[in-house]
Design a protein around this motif. Structure first.
Motif, mmCIF file in Angstrom:
data_model
loop_
_atom_site.group_PDB
_atom_site.id
_atom_site.type_symbol
_atom_site.label_atom_id
_atom_site.label_comp_id
_atom_site.label_asym_id
_atom_site.label_seq_id
_atom_site.Cartn_x
_atom_site.Cartn_y
_atom_site.Cartn_z
ATOM 1 N N VAL A 74 77.005 -3.263 -7.421
ATOM 2 C CA VAL A 74 75.877 -2.915 -6.564
ATOM 3 C C VAL A 74 76.391 -2.225 -5.312
ATOM 4 C CG1 VAL A 74 74.387 -4.744 -7.431
ATOM 5 C CG2 VAL A 74 75.958 -5.241 -5.531
ATOM 6 N N PRO A 75 75.528 -1.423 -4.654
ATOM 7 C CA PRO A 75 74.133 -1.188 -5.021
ATOM 8 C C PRO A 75 74.016 -0.321 -6.274
ATOM 9 C CG PRO A 75 74.714 0.173 -3.154
ATOM 10 C CD PRO A 75 75.902 -0.692 -3.427
ATOM 11 N N VAL A 76 72.868 -0.511 -6.985
ATOM 12 C CA VAL A 76 72.609 0.277 -8.181
ATOM 13 C C VAL A 76 71.103 0.512 -8.271
ATOM 14 C CG1 VAL A 76 72.396 -1.782 -9.650
ATOM 15 C CG2 VAL A 76 72.980 0.421 -10.674
ATOM 16 N N GLU A 77 70.730 1.676 -8.795
ATOM 17 C CA GLU A 77 69.316 2.006 -8.910
ATOM 18 C C GLU A 77 68.871 1.914 -10.359
ATOM 19 O OE1 GLU A 77 68.763 5.825 -7.135
ATOM 20 O OE2 GLU A 77 68.918 5.055 -5.066
ATOM 21 N N LEU A 78 67.700 1.272 -10.567
ATOM 22 C CA LEU A 78 67.127 1.108 -11.895
ATOM 23 C C LEU A 78 65.715 1.674 -11.898
ATOM 24 C CD1 LEU A 78 68.133 -2.644 -12.502
ATOM 25 C CD2 LEU A 78 69.385 -0.597 -13.243
ATOM 26 N N GLU A 133 65.339 -2.976 -2.834
ATOM 27 C CA GLU A 133 64.531 -2.021 -2.077
ATOM 28 C C GLU A 133 63.781 -1.160 -3.087
ATOM 29 O OE1 GLU A 133 67.335 0.198 0.201
ATOM 30 O OE2 GLU A 133 67.611 -1.374 1.734
ATOM 31 N N ARG A 134 62.497 -0.972 -2.877
ATOM 32 C CA ARG A 134 61.674 -0.229 -3.831
ATOM 33 C C ARG A 134 61.326 1.138 -3.263
ATOM 34 N NH1 ARG A 134 57.969 -1.830 -7.969
ATOM 35 N NH2 ARG A 134 57.351 0.115 -9.026
ATOM 36 N N ILE A 135 61.564 2.166 -4.089
ATOM 37 C CA ILE A 135 61.197 3.537 -3.704
ATOM 38 C C ILE A 135 60.492 4.155 -4.900
ATOM 39 C CG2 ILE A 135 61.990 5.770 -2.862
ATOM 40 C CD1 ILE A 135 64.616 4.333 -2.028
ATOM 41 N N GLY A 136 59.160 4.129 -4.869
ATOM 42 C CA GLY A 136 58.404 4.685 -5.995
ATOM 43 C C GLY A 136 58.687 3.919 -7.272
ATOM 44 N N ASP A 137 59.135 4.619 -8.316
ATOM 45 C CA ASP A 137 59.445 3.994 -9.599
ATOM 46 C C ASP A 137 60.907 3.562 -9.689
ATOM 47 O OD1 ASP A 137 56.883 4.281 -10.474
ATOM 48 O OD2 ASP A 137 57.237 6.182 -11.501
ATOM 49 N N VAL A 150 68.942 -2.268 -6.343
ATOM 50 C CA VAL A 150 69.420 -3.643 -6.364
ATOM 51 C C VAL A 150 70.621 -3.753 -5.434
ATOM 52 C CG1 VAL A 150 70.340 -5.501 -7.780
ATOM 53 C CG2 VAL A 150 68.596 -3.952 -8.713
ATOM 54 N N LEU A 151 70.535 -4.722 -4.478
ATOM 55 C CA LEU A 151 71.545 -4.828 -3.430
ATOM 56 C C LEU A 151 72.562 -5.936 -3.675
ATOM 57 C CD1 LEU A 151 69.148 -4.404 -0.370
ATOM 58 C CD2 LEU A 151 70.435 -2.626 -1.587
ATOM 59 N N LYS A 152 72.204 -6.911 -4.541
ATOM 60 C CA LYS A 152 73.125 -8.015 -4.847
ATOM 61 C C LYS A 152 73.178 -8.219 -6.355
ATOM 62 C CE LYS A 152 72.895 -10.649 -0.540
ATOM 63 N NZ LYS A 152 72.691 -11.989 0.064
#
Length: 401
Positions: free
Chosen positions: A66-70, A114-118, A122-124
């Motif tokens: 992390v961090p990683v975006e899904l 943290e949510r950004i649109g769709d 993920v921070l941890k």
């Protein structure tokens, strides 16, 4: 007739008693009732793998670095399963109690994202299985969760409701008819003559019966008249238990005994080696058990505790388990005579040692209700018990009425 030991008197009272028939009641009516049949789980609980937190359902292997975006591919509010399969790089917005979607094996709580649109960042890292309540974690289908003989309180009813059991099979409440007699008595609220007292026993015993799962049936306050007493006894014929109070001195004023003789009721015993409660009487009439309690109020309630309570428990099909504790005697006691003694005591904690101390009331007269109301328990002294110095270990039966 010689004095009957307490153990033998209780054995005779309970001999042959069978539990009462069962009846169905709704959950709303089940509080305090005694369960008659086992209650089984009809399905697993939870019935699916469920999230225990608000957050995102993910594959644990996707969130180790992390961090990683899904990519968020669906949302699963409670009661609305997400009919999707979570693949690599994907997540489902999930809420507490929602089914975990196929493919997901971990929950990332929303505080770690943290949510950004769709897209959710993920921070941890998440651990596989974390925040997931696996199917059947609480109980499995077919498991017996409530057993016969259990008293139904808030916890048991909550559990039964979760099992989708709207109706429970419980024991019928025993009906206990209560007959008080004596020319010296007047009811509360009436004006007694200077040679009369207030009739309190029937009210205390009715409360005792309700407290221990029964239905009190008031047969009224009868004068010292054999005809009136016999008529009242006949009126209470259908009760499971008949309680008479006073009027059984086996002497010139034995109105209860005379009424029994007129009705063909044979007394089993009428003298027990106990204090208080020596003039306790017991008889049977068909299915009915009859307890003749002494007129002294302390004697009546103590006898109810020793004999009526286990009798009602057996009628209800449950175990009667009075709590007995060990304590240290706080004062010297003289030797006991041939009767088993039930001394009213207060319980205190020794500030220095932390030991529980039993302090008997200085006067133990069986007409003194105040001491019984203030007592925490009954110190049991067997017949012919030797004198005891302060500090001796003693057994105390805790009062719960």
């Amino acid at each position: 007739m010689s004095l009957l030991p307490v153990e033998e008197a209780l054995r005779r009272v309970l001999e042959g008693v069978e539990p009462l028939p069962a009846e169905d009641v709704s959950l709303r009516e089940a509080t305090g009732r005694i369960l008659a049949e086992p209650v089984k789980a009809m399905r697993d609980q939870p019935p699916f793998d469920a999230s225990s937190m608000d957050g995102y359902a993910v594959r644990a292997e996707d969130v180790q670095q992390v961090p990683v975006e899904l990519r968020v591919i669906a949302e699963a509010p409670a009661g609305h399963a997400a009919r999707v399969s979570v693949g690599p790089g994907e997540a489902v917005r999930i809420y507490t109690g929602s089914p975990v979607p196929e493919g997901a094996d971990a929950i990332v709580i929303q505080e770690h994202t943290e949510r950004i649109g769709d897209i959710v960042r993920v921070l941890k890292p998440a651990v596989k299985g974390r925040f997931i309540r696996e199917r059947g974690m609480d109980y499995r289908a077919g498991e017996i969760l409530l057993a016969p003989g259990q008293k139904l309180g808030a916890r048991q009813i909550n559990l039964a409701a979760s099992l989708n059991a709207p109706v429970l099979r419980v024991r019928r409440k025993p009906k206990v008819a209560i007959l008080a007699c004596g020319d010296e008595l007047v009811l509360p609220g009436e004006e007694p003559r200077d040679d009369q007292i207030i009739a309190s026993n029937s009210f205390g015993l009715a409360a005792f019966v309700e407290q221990h799962g029964g239905i009190p049936v008031d047969l009224g306050l009868q004068p010292d008249d054999v005809d009136a007493i016999a008529a009242a006894i006949e009126k209470g014929r259908e009760a499971d238990v008949l309680i008479t109070i006073g009027g059984a001195s086996v002497g010139d004023y034995d109105f209860i005994g005379d009424a029994f003789e007129r009705l063909g009721i044979a007394r089993d015993f009428w003298k027990v080696a106990q204090r208080p409660g020596k003039p306790l009487m017991f008889a049977r009439r068909d299915h009915q058990r009859i307890l003749g309690l002494p007129g002294n109020p302390v004697s009546a309630l103590v006898c109810a505790f020793i004999y009526l309570r286990p009798l009602m428990a057996k009628l209800l099909g449950t175990a009667m388990t009075p709590r007995t504790i060990r304590a240290q005697l706080a004062t010297d006691l003289p030797e006991n005579d041939e009767r088993q003694d039930y001394l009213r005591v207060r319980l205190q904690t020794d500030e220095k040692t932390g030991e529980t101390l039993a302090l008997p009331f200085s006067r133990q007269d069986s007409a003194m209700l105040k001491a019984l109301a203030q007592a925490d328990g009954l110190l049991i002294r067997p017949p012919f018990a030797p004198a005891l110095p302060a500090g001796s270990p003693v057994s105390v039966l805790l009062i719960d009425f």
